[in-house]
Design a protein around this motif. Structure first.
Motif, PDB file in Angstrom:
ATOM      1  N   ASN A 176      36.048  16.909 114.962  1.00 54.97           N
ATOM      2  CA  ASN A 176      36.340  17.749 113.796  1.00 54.97           C
ATOM      3  C   ASN A 176      37.129  18.991 114.193  1.00 54.97           C
ATOM      4  OD1 ASN A 176      34.911  16.153 111.775  1.00 54.97           O
ATOM      5  ND2 ASN A 176      33.048  16.776 112.855  1.00 54.97           N
ATOM      6  N   THR A 212      40.422  21.444 114.012  1.00 54.69           N
ATOM      7  CA  THR A 212      41.389  21.859 112.999  1.00 54.69           C
ATOM      8  C   THR A 212      42.277  22.974 113.548  1.00 54.69           C
ATOM      9  OG1 THR A 212      39.822  23.482 112.084  1.00 54.69           O
ATOM     10  CG2 THR A 212      39.865  21.299 111.065  1.00 54.69           C
ATOM     11  N   TYR A 237      45.360  21.053 103.023  1.00 55.98           N
ATOM     12  CA  TYR A 237      44.635  19.788 102.926  1.00 55.98           C
ATOM     13  C   TYR A 237      44.489  19.121 104.296  1.00 55.98           C
ATOM     14  CZ  TYR A 237      45.784  20.707  98.056  1.00 55.98           C
ATOM     15  OH  TYR A 237      45.932  21.302  96.823  1.00 55.98           O
ATOM     16  N   GLY A 238      43.579  18.195 104.379  1.00 55.70           N
ATOM     17  CA  GLY A 238      43.141  17.672 105.660  1.00 55.70           C
ATOM     18  C   GLY A 238      44.223  17.102 106.547  1.00 55.70           C
ATOM     19  N   ASP A 281      43.810  18.837 110.130  1.00 52.94           N
ATOM     20  CA  ASP A 281      42.983  18.168 111.128  1.00 52.94           C
ATOM     21  C   ASP A 281      43.852  17.603 112.245  1.00 52.94           C
ATOM     22  OD1 ASP A 281      40.960  18.734 109.341  1.00 52.94           O
ATOM     23  OD2 ASP A 281      40.904  16.721 108.487  1.00 52.94           O
ATOM     24  N   ARG A 306      36.151  26.780 104.694  1.00 51.72           N
ATOM     25  CA  ARG A 306      35.535  25.452 104.736  1.00 51.72           C
ATOM     26  C   ARG A 306      34.143  25.579 105.344  1.00 51.72           C
ATOM     27  NH1 ARG A 306      38.411  20.693 108.197  1.00 51.72           N
ATOM     28  NH2 ARG A 306      39.895  20.639 106.458  1.00 51.72           N
ATOM     29  N   ARG A 311      31.067  19.995 104.227  1.00 52.59           N
ATOM     30  CA  ARG A 311      32.032  19.111 103.577  1.00 52.59           C
ATOM     31  C   ARG A 311      32.768  19.792 102.434  1.00 52.59           C
ATOM     32  NH1 ARG A 311      32.068  13.899 104.189  1.00 52.59           N
ATOM     33  NH2 ARG A 311      32.464  13.483 101.976  1.00 52.59           N
ATOM     34  N   SER A 351      35.260  22.764 100.693  1.00 48.94           N
ATOM     35  CA  SER A 351      36.409  23.622 100.990  1.00 48.94           C
ATOM     36  C   SER A 351      36.812  24.367  99.727  1.00 48.94           C
ATOM     37  CB  SER A 351      37.597  22.793 101.486  1.00 48.94           C
ATOM     38  OG  SER A 351      37.260  22.076 102.659  1.00 48.94           O
ATOM     39  N   ARG A 397      36.667  15.275 102.862  1.00 47.25           N
ATOM     40  CA  ARG A 397      37.866  15.608 103.618  1.00 47.25           C
ATOM     41  C   ARG A 397      39.118  14.891 103.130  1.00 47.25           C
ATOM     42  NH1 ARG A 397      36.447  18.314 108.341  1.00 47.25           N
ATOM     43  NH2 ARG A 397      34.650  19.587 107.799  1.00 47.25           N
ATOM     44  N   ASP A 398      39.039  14.179 101.997  1.00 52.12           N
ATOM     45  CA  ASP A 398      40.261  13.541 101.500  1.00 52.12           C
ATOM     46  C   ASP A 398      41.027  14.440 100.533  1.00 52.12           C
ATOM     47  OD1 ASP A 398      38.636  13.446  99.264  1.00 52.12           O
ATOM     48  OD2 ASP A 398      38.414  11.259  99.288  1.00 52.12           O
ATOM     49  N   TYR A 399      40.376  15.469 100.001  1.00 42.43           N
ATOM     50  CA  TYR A 399      41.013  16.448  99.124  1.00 42.43           C
ATOM     51  C   TYR A 399      41.649  15.788  97.903  1.00 42.43           C
ATOM     52  CZ  TYR A 399      40.158  19.692 102.909  1.00 42.43           C
ATOM     53  OH  TYR A 399      39.540  20.462 103.863  1.00 42.43           O
TER      54      TYR A 399
END
Length: 512
Positions: free
Chosen positions: A98, A100, A349-350, A354, A440, A443, A445, A465-467
């Motif tokens: 995880n 970022t 966004y992820g 990430d 964040r 889970r 954000s 995490r798919d936003y």
């Protein structure tokens, strides 16, 4: 080459020094990395023990490897994309599931990596802010002052000419360096120390290959020396090829060795309904064929990096340095391939935030560990300081990865700019992304977008995490977070926008 390295290792054993010819491209003796002359007049320093610098208290070496715009890869899938890298850094090291970045754009992110400071503290919040970085606050500067032999190669910063550093007009903090402008995979310029001018390379050496060669040249020249070393290698791959005029033509260019190499299947996962987001995300997506072609080129470009990493591991092993060398592998930001109606980066966004992150030094990071803590690029420099027994001489906003502490939240930020440096880097898209900040936790954000005067445009809230689903959009009213939850996230985000330092440093408003 391998036989040369084995001979070199034998000579090290017998003589305690390195006196072997190295892997230099043709004509490379004109460039600094090829000679690394201890009395090089362009650096104004020496690499011997009589240059006034102390001998380091630690004999550990450190290598930090940065790739450009790499998509996140799970620890489980890493061997399919970086087989040689994962065989050491994942299977015998630590993989951060995880990880970022603090700011998903090249220049701010690289400043975070080198200073462990949020952009609002380092002053580097945009691609054009590289000249605002205080070199005294960089990891390489402190390691140079502490007695390490330091070296940087590849891409340094956007928004400021590499030739300022290569000519000696400005200090990068590294004792020696080979940085160059990174728009092309072939036919790029290198600084010529004899003519004091950049010189376009016509020898057909791919930029990924040359970065690896220069890195190994430095390592071989310094292995077994009285001083340990710190090397920073910044690969261009898998960044788009900016030499092409049209964005749709800017696929990265792999080497001949990997140009037709099979890749894992492309996972096409576009967000079909982006009406809950800003209008910039509601444009028509490019067809799947475009993203699949770019994915294949990016993956093959990462295979090139993996090949160079494998050769570097072999060299460190042959020279007897591997067990005493910490290696950290990161990307400066992620990259969208259609997720959330977007391509490239610059958003909260992820896919842009990430990144893959790995670390090697079994005595410090353990072996075969998958670490699920929320960590980031802002933690790399504090970790290196900790590994080497040093205390940073400036306020840092990150934490050492050697600690067992677990963040309960993470703050992120990016300032909007309509500069050509950002637009050419990211396909002219993030130039239209407003300034934003995000907090964040777990889970969840919370995102705020701002106008140029600082006023709020809108807020967004996501679970997962798919936003995909903004729970503050009117169409998701039934799933909207309660007022108490929103108030808590707003307070944490407000604290993050002015945070400085850490709890460990006793800061009044520590960063999370």
């Amino acid at each position: 080459m391998k036989s040369k390295l084995l001979l070199c290792a034998l000579l090290m054993t017998l003589l305690g020094t390195v006196a072997c010819s190295q892997e230099h491209p043709e004509g490379a003796d004109r460039f600094r990395a090829a000679t690394l002359d201890p009395t090089d007049a362009t650096t104004g320093t020496t690499t011997g023990t009589d240059d006034g610098r102390p001998l380091p208290a630690s004999d550990r070496n450190v290598v930090v490897v940065v790739v450009d715009d790499a998509s996140d890869i799970s620890c489980e899938e890493l061997p399919r994309f970086l087989p040689r890298t994962s065989a050491l850094l994942r299977d015998r090291g630590r993989c951060y599931e995880n990880a970022t970045v603090t700011s998903p754009a090249c220049c701010p992110s690289r400043a975070v990596l080198q200073t462990a400071q949020m952009g609002h503290n380092s002053g580097v919040t945009r691609q054009i802010d590289a000249d605002r970085l205080r070199v005294e606050d960089t990891l390489q500067h402190q390691l140079t002052e502490a007695g390490w032999d330091t070296y940087g190669t590849g891409k340094y910063f956007n928004g400021i000419s590499s030739w300022l550093f290569e000519s000696g007009e400005r200090s990068s903090g590294f004792l020696t360096s080979d940085f160059w402008e990174g728009s092309k995979y072939y036919g790029y310029p290198l600084w010529n120390d004899e003519t004091q001018q950049p010189e376009v390379q016509t020898d057909g050496v791919h930029t990924t290959t040359r970065t690896g060669q220069f890195l190994r040249s430095f390592i071989a020249d310094h292995a077994g020396g009285e001083r340990p070393f710190y090397a920073y290698a910044a690969f261009k791959a898998p960044h788009t090829d900016n030499s092409m005029e049209k964005l749709v033509q800017r696929d990265p260019i792999p080497t001949e060795a990997n140009r037709d190499r099979p890749v894992p299947p492309f996972r096409w996962r576009p967000e079909t309904d982006t009406s809950d987001k800003l209008p910039i995300y509601q444009q028509q997506l490019r067809p799947r064929s475009f993203y699949e072609r770019r994915y294949e080129a990016r993956t093959r470009s990462m295979y090139d990096v993996d090949d160079e990493m494998g050769k570097t591991f072999d060299l460190l092993r042959d020279l007897g340095e591997l067990e005493d060398t910490a290696i950290l592998f990161v990307s400066d930001n992620g990259y969208h391939l259609g997720e959330n109606g977007w391509e490239t980066k610059g958003d909260p966004y992820g896919a842009a935030m990430d990144v893959p992150m790995l670390a090697w030094l079994p005595s410090a990071f353990g072996e075969g560990v998958v670490d699920t803590r929320p960590v980031g690029l802002i933690d790399v420099a504090p970790t290196v300081y900790d590994l080497l027994g040093l205390t940073p001489d400036h306020l840092v906003d990150g934490h050492s990865l050697l600690d067992d502490e677990r963040r309960t939240g993470t703050f992120y930020e990016l300032e909007n700019e309509h500069s050509e440096d950002l637009l050419k880097e990211a396909g002219r898209n993030p130039g239209r992304v407003p300034t934003w900040a995000m907090y964040r936790s777990g889970r969840n954000s919370y995102v705020e977008y701002y106008r140029h005067d600082g006023s709020l445009i809108r807020s967004e809230f996501y679970r997962g995490r798919d936003y995909d689903e903004n729970l503050l959009w009117p169409g998701n009213r039934a799933r909207r977070p309660d007022d108490e939850t929103l108030a808590w996230f707003r307070a944490r985000l407000l604290e993050g926008r002015t945070c400085a330092g850490t709890v460990e440093q006793g800061s009044a408003n520590p960063c999370p």
